[in-house]
Enzyme design. Structure first.
Site, PDB file in Angstrom:
ATOM      1  N   LYS A  15       8.645  27.268 -33.640  1.00  0.00           N
ATOM      2  CA  LYS A  15       7.559  26.358 -34.060  1.00  0.00           C
ATOM      3  C   LYS A  15       6.205  27.047 -34.204  1.00  0.00           C
ATOM      4  CE  LYS A  15       9.976  22.797 -31.438  1.00  0.00           C
ATOM      5  NZ  LYS A  15       9.916  21.802 -30.364  1.00  0.00           N
ATOM      6  N   ASP A  30      12.819  18.117 -24.839  1.00  0.00           N
ATOM      7  CA  ASP A  30      12.630  16.757 -25.345  1.00  0.00           C
ATOM      8  C   ASP A  30      13.918  15.951 -25.420  1.00  0.00           C
ATOM      9  OD1 ASP A  30      13.504  18.414 -27.369  1.00  0.00           O
ATOM     10  OD2 ASP A  30      11.997  17.805 -28.834  1.00  0.00           O
TER      11      ASP A  30
END
Length: 459
Positions: free
Chosen positions: A167, A203
């Site tokens: 990311k 997550d």
């Protein structure tokens, strides 16, 4: 399980024969999906095995989360959520079936994303201090859950070794180090706040825990957004790398990191020239091939590549494209959702999007064909996710399971939920009852809940 209002493909009689023929490779029948499921489960087994884990593509990392929420957790908890360019600090108060949350978002500037690890964690500690001061809790020592949505090798509930950055992050001196210790070191350097880190998680684990607090049948946490991943409840005896004390459940959550499925060639038999083009132009060629077939980061570009190829073959837009259409990244994933949101027989969103792309000369036949192409790309994604989820359901063997899901693709695509509900039913063993549950703030609430459950079961 009966699912109503399953969307069908655009009326195939309206789609031109050539377009239907050229999109065949994007349509996976149930036999193909069962073979994908078989290969996926073989990968899961290898990831869980002590002797096969090192070479396994799907790593199946042990999270050391052993117990799900009971619904009776109570108290005040802090949560940190780092998963991208924004970073959140949260204060969460729990009592029986009650949830109250305060949070603040802090930016992470690019120079910090690409700087030293020490600077990153000093920034996180500074944000934590500012938040605690605003909430008048600087003098309290609160349990904290840390959602860190990058690939981690966990050695315990509070030890997470960063395997690699993703990311856009590339901070030095973090890969191969325990990120919890790096956080604690940064807090010690300040000397003005104290916390008790109870857990580190990603997550998908947060999504499972968040949904399990509301629905005690939740056993799978799934992300279908910019990226894709899943975690699930596994028996400790099957997780051969588990190296901890059994806290009574006999279970442990496994973070599959399933985005890497196919990196060993297992999906080559269904990958298309479009998938190969996506991979070739990505920042990590040869990696995360499953994720590249299903996630929001790539879905729009997959559709664009199909549109570009078929336009250049003279099958769309009279063979006349546009500079925008032929520009990488110009067809956003949200366009797929918007085009499929048009009511059958209407094309208002499609017309608007094609005009934005410089295709004002598109005809009604083009609208029909474009929607069909979008449907092929998004349904393939939903069916690939469904095959893997059904594989986990079959492996777990529980009769009633809720799957907690978060992520922009699942949340915003108009048909993804129904497509998954239908296809999972085709691919699960008879007698398994399942449901899909949208997670509300899994990464924040979930982090606090992992901390709360850890307080309930202190080691």
């Amino acid at each position: 399980m009966k699912i109503e209002n399953i969307p069908q493909y655009e009326d195939l009689n309206l789609v031109t024969t050539e377009i239907r023929e050229r999109c065949k490779d994007l349509i996976l029948d149930d036999d193909t999906l069962r073979e994908i499921q078989r290969r996926f489960l073989d990968n899961i087994k290898r990831g869980l095995g002590k002797d096969t884990h090192e070479e396994a593509i799907i790593k199946c990392f042990v999270t050391y989360v052993q117990n799900l929420p009971s619904g009776e957790e109570s108290g005040k908890f802090l949560a940190l959520d780092l998963g991208g360019t924004n970073f959140r600090v949260l204060l969460i108060e729990l009592s029986q079936n009650h949830f109250e949350m305060k949070s603040k978002i802090f930016a992470i500037p690019q120079h910090i994303m690409l700087g030293s690890g020490e600077r990153l964690f000093d920034h996180i500690a500074d944000c934590l201090y500012k938040f605690m001061k605003e909430e008048n809790i600087v003098d309290e020592v609160l349990p904290l859950g840390f959602t860190f949505s990058f690939p981690l090798i966990q050695k315990s509930l509070t030890t997470g070794i960063l395997k690699r950055w993703t990311k856009g992050f590339n901070c030095s001196n973090v890969v191969g180090h325990d990120v919890v210790q790096l956080l604690l070191d940064a807090i010690d350097r300040r000397g003005d706040i104290k916390i008790s880190v109870m857990a580190i998680l990603n997550d998908s684990t947060g999504t499972l825990m968040s949904c399990a607090w509301l629905n005690h049948n939740c056993r799978i946490g799934l992300i279908v957004g910019t990226g894709s991943n899943a975690c699930y409840v596994e028996k400790q005896k099957n997780a051969e790398l588990f190296d901890g004390e059994d806290l009574g459940s006999g279970n442990v959550l496994i973070n599959t990191e399933w985005g890497a499925f196919g990196d060993d060639g297992a999906l080559n038999f269904v990958r298309t020239c479009y998938d190969e083009e996506i991979d070739k132009n990505s920042v990590n060629p040869g990696k995360q091939l499953h994720e590249k077939m299903i996630s929001g980061m790539y879905m729009g570009e997959l559709a664009r590549l199909v549109l570009e190829k078929l336009t250049k073959e003279g099958l769309l837009f009279g063979g006349k494209g546009s500079d925008i259409l032929f520009t990488r990244g110009s067809f956003y994933t949200k366009y797929v959702s918007e085009i499929e949101s048009d009511r059958p027989g209407t094309y208002s969103n499609c017309i608007e999007i094609l005009e934005e792309l410089g295709l004002k000369h598109a005809t009604e036949q083009d609208y029909i064909n474009v929607r069909f192409i979008c449907e092929c790309v998004s349904r393939r994604a939903a069916h690939l996710v469904s095959a893997a989820v059904a594989g986990l359901l079959n492996k777990m063997g529980e009769k009633k399971v809720t799957i907690g899901i978060d992520g922009s693709v699942y949340r915003y695509h108009p048909h993804f939920h129904n497509l998954m509900m239908e296809k999972i039913g085709h691919l699960t063993e008879p007698g398994i009852v399942y449901d899909l549950m949208l997670s509300e703030d899994g990464s924040g609430r979930g982090a606090a809940l992992v901390a709360a459950v850890a307080c309930r079961h202190p080691r």
